[in-house]
Design a protein around this motif. Structure first.
Motif, PDB file in Angstrom:
ATOM      1  N   UNK A 251       0.794  -1.228  -0.193  1.00 53.49           N
ATOM      2  CA  UNK A 251      -0.077  -0.059  -0.031  1.00 53.49           C
ATOM      3  C   UNK A 251       0.733   1.287   0.010  1.00 53.49           C
ATOM      4  N   UNK A 252       0.796   1.890  -1.333  1.00 48.11           N
ATOM      5  CA  UNK A 252       1.338   3.265  -1.109  1.00 48.11           C
ATOM      6  C   UNK A 252       0.136   4.068  -0.871  1.00 48.11           C
ATOM      7  N   UNK A 253       0.062   5.274  -1.378  1.00 45.56           N
ATOM      8  CA  UNK A 253      -1.031   6.372  -1.218  1.00 45.56           C
ATOM      9  C   UNK A 253      -2.265   6.436  -1.859  1.00 45.56           C
ATOM     10  N   UNK A 259      -5.818  -2.549  -0.663  1.00 44.32           N
ATOM     11  CA  UNK A 259      -4.914  -3.343   0.178  1.00 44.32           C
ATOM     12  C   UNK A 259      -5.424  -3.857   1.268  1.00 44.32           C
ATOM     13  N   UNK A 260      -6.039  -2.785   2.145  1.00 46.87           N
ATOM     14  CA  UNK A 260      -6.470  -2.864   3.666  1.00 46.87           C
ATOM     15  C   UNK A 260      -7.753  -4.022   3.457  1.00 46.87           C
ATOM     16  N   UNK A 261      -8.446  -3.587   2.436  1.00 49.58           N
ATOM     17  CA  UNK A 261      -9.721  -4.542   2.364  1.00 49.58           C
ATOM     18  C   UNK A 261      -9.103  -6.119   2.049  1.00 49.58           C
ATOM     19  N   UNK A 262      -8.307  -6.372   1.111  1.00 46.66           N
ATOM     20  CA  UNK A 262      -7.819  -7.841   0.660  1.00 46.66           C
ATOM     21  C   UNK A 262      -7.034  -8.077   2.112  1.00 46.66           C
ATOM     22  N   UNK A 263      -6.273  -7.423   2.774  1.00 44.27           N
ATOM     23  CA  UNK A 263      -5.664  -7.977   3.850  1.00 44.27           C
ATOM     24  C   UNK A 263      -6.625  -8.615   5.118  1.00 44.27           C
ATOM     25  N   UNK A 264      -7.717  -7.512   5.202  1.00 47.99           N
ATOM     26  CA  UNK A 264      -8.406  -7.726   6.218  1.00 47.99           C
ATOM     27  C   UNK A 264      -9.377  -9.017   6.278  1.00 47.99           C
ATOM     28  N   UNK A 275       1.013   3.792   3.542  1.00 46.61           N
ATOM     29  CA  UNK A 275       0.919   5.108   2.828  1.00 46.61           C
ATOM     30  C   UNK A 275       1.902   6.106   3.384  1.00 46.61           C
ATOM     31  N   UNK A 276       2.208   7.027   2.766  1.00 46.24           N
ATOM     32  CA  UNK A 276       2.966   8.135   3.218  1.00 46.24           C
ATOM     33  C   UNK A 276       2.539   9.418   2.884  1.00 46.24           C
ATOM     34  N   UNK A 277       1.933   9.694   1.741  1.00 47.39           N
ATOM     35  CA  UNK A 277       1.536  11.209   1.449  1.00 47.39           C
ATOM     36  C   UNK A 277       0.374  11.374   2.114  1.00 47.39           C
ATOM     37  N   UNK A 288      -6.571  13.510  -6.291  1.00 46.74           N
ATOM     38  CA  UNK A 288      -7.117  12.715  -7.326  1.00 46.74           C
ATOM     39  C   UNK A 288      -7.283  11.244  -6.622  1.00 46.74           C
ATOM     40  N   UNK A 289      -6.144  10.712  -6.130  1.00 45.79           N
ATOM     41  CA  UNK A 289      -6.056   9.206  -5.729  1.00 45.79           C
ATOM     42  C   UNK A 289      -7.102   9.085  -4.556  1.00 45.79           C
TER      43      UNK A 289
END
Length: 423
Positions: A251-253, A259-264, A275-277, A288-289
């Motif tokens: 997981x980036x930003x 990613x969290x949904x799949x891992x959960x 995530x960092x930004x 936008x993201x």
């Protein structure tokens, strides 16, 4: 590495950095100072990069709530700010650890208080290995680095065996045409066997960076990639190539929600997002993201829409109008040395003259040189030389690395203190 001096320098600069402001410079600005300095009233030398404290707090709390809801740990990528004061805020808000890209960045994260460090990169070179060895020895940190080749396995085993230490390893899984990482399941399994035969390396799980996946069907490609990652991680555990609870991290930003949904869905794994930004956010590529994150949440009834609020751009660039050489051109005193320009040019948000707001319209940043920005304006635009302009930016990583110190302001645009960056 002079650890005592580095620790002292970090604490000194975070808490007592003297502002480049007008007035009495003998007294440092701190959060406890009786004297704050007004940006609007021109008490701070410009240009200056400024963080709005309330918006930074909002972003840190929002993302921590998101991670907590999904039962994933948060290890924000520190490369965005490389600012110890902000690392500490992230940790105080509940972050599990800090992600970094290099051993030098790891030093700053550890000395900022992080006990869990993910280096989302390969650890290559004896001097770099020595830095990590010393951090593990003197600070008792849990450090994890990525690996995708047998050559790196052998080099790490030789080095850490000679220092009688064990190093935590994450196999990096990549995609064809992407960045680092093994491309096939067969490569991963062979590399895991090689690590298993290395007594000073401890395979903990798999690391991915899904941000290199693009295209019209990107979301499904990301989901497929993550599901393959999870399946391989579980297989490694079943074959006793991973000891303990397997760790899976990505997981980036841009895709942290997916990613969290799949891992959960796999509570048997220790899941970490990076995530960092989000901490600084912006009005460009990460806005936008984030809009896409919220759209996915609305479509799929995801939690992001129900957390309250949203991420907000916390970084501003303050600068003066220095010239109006033509009716439709305004020159501002900042440039490539001061702000990111790779993912969209800064956007003018507000303007002031003699402490009062200036009205403007049809203003666009069209170009930047080293220390000049070009604005296209209408001929009747009221902007004048000496006006104070406030810009938002895109891609905060490449604005932060241009500043040795960043101002922190309250909601009244008064600088309360400065923080030092460590790029």
């Amino acid at each position: 590495m002079d650890e005592k001096k580095l620790r002292y320098d970090i604490n000194y600069h975070d808490n007592y950095f003297t502002t480049p402001s007008f007035g009495d410079k003998s007294q440092p600005i701190t959060t406890e100072s009786n004297r704050n300095y007004s940006l609007i009233d021109e008490e701070i030398a410009l240009p200056a990069a400024v963080i709005k404290a309330s918006l930074l707090d909002n972003n840190l709390q929002w993302m921590q709530r998101f991670a907590n809801h999904h039962n994933v740990k948060l290890a924000p990528h520190g490369k965005t700010t490389m600012t110890p004061a902000f690392f500490r805020q992230q940790l105080e808000n509940g972050a599990w650890g800090i992600t970094i890209a290099s051993p030098a960045q790891a030093q700053i994260a550890v000395l900022s208080g992080a006990k869990n460090i993910i280096m989302a990169n390969q650890l290559v070179g004896r001097a770099n290995m020595m830095i990590i060895s010393q951090l593990i020895k003197h600070y008792d940190v849990d450090f994890y680095c990525c690996i995708d080749s047998k050559h790196n396995v052998e080099a790490l085993e030789d080095f850490f065996a000679s220092h009688e230490q064990k190093l935590n390893i994450l196999i990096e899984m990549g995609v064809e045409g992407g960045r680092c990482g093994c491309r096939t399941e067969q490569e991963i399994m062979a590399l895991a066997q090689h690590i298993h035969q290395s007594p000073h390396l401890n395979l903990k799980g798999i690391e991915v960076y899904e941000g290199v996946i693009h295209g019209d069907n990107a979301e499904q490609q990301v989901r497929d990639f993550l599901n393959r990652t999870i399946a391989i991680t579980i297989q490694l555990q079943q074959e006793h190539l991973i000891q303990g609870i397997p760790l899976v991290t990505g997981a980036g930003s841009a895709w942290y929600d997916v990613v969290a949904e799949c891992f959960n869905k796999h509570r048997e794994l220790e899941a970490i997002i990076r995530p960092g930004c989000y901490a600084i956010h912006d009005t460009g590529i990460y806005l936008d993201a984030q809009n896409e994150v919220m759209q996915r949440a609305e479509k799929n009834q995801g939690i992001a829409c129900n957390l309250g609020g949203d991420l907000a751009s916390a970084l501003e660039l303050w600068a003066y109008v220095v010239s109006r050489p033509e009716p439709n051109k305004v020159i501002v005193g900042f440039g490539k040395r001061d702000a990111a320009f790779d993912a969209g040019l800064p956007i003018l948000e507000r303007a002031y003259r003699n402490g009062e707001s200036v009205i403007f319209d049809q203003v666009k940043t069209t170009d930047v040189m080293d220390q000049h920005a070009f604005l296209s304006v209408s001929s009747d635009c009221d902007l004048q030389v000496g006006d104070v302009l406030v810009f938002s930016t895109s891609h905060p990583c490449l604005t932060f690395d241009k500043w040795r110190a960043v101002a922190v302001s309250d909601d009244n645009d008064r600088v309360t203190h400065w923080v030092k960056t460590w790029f």
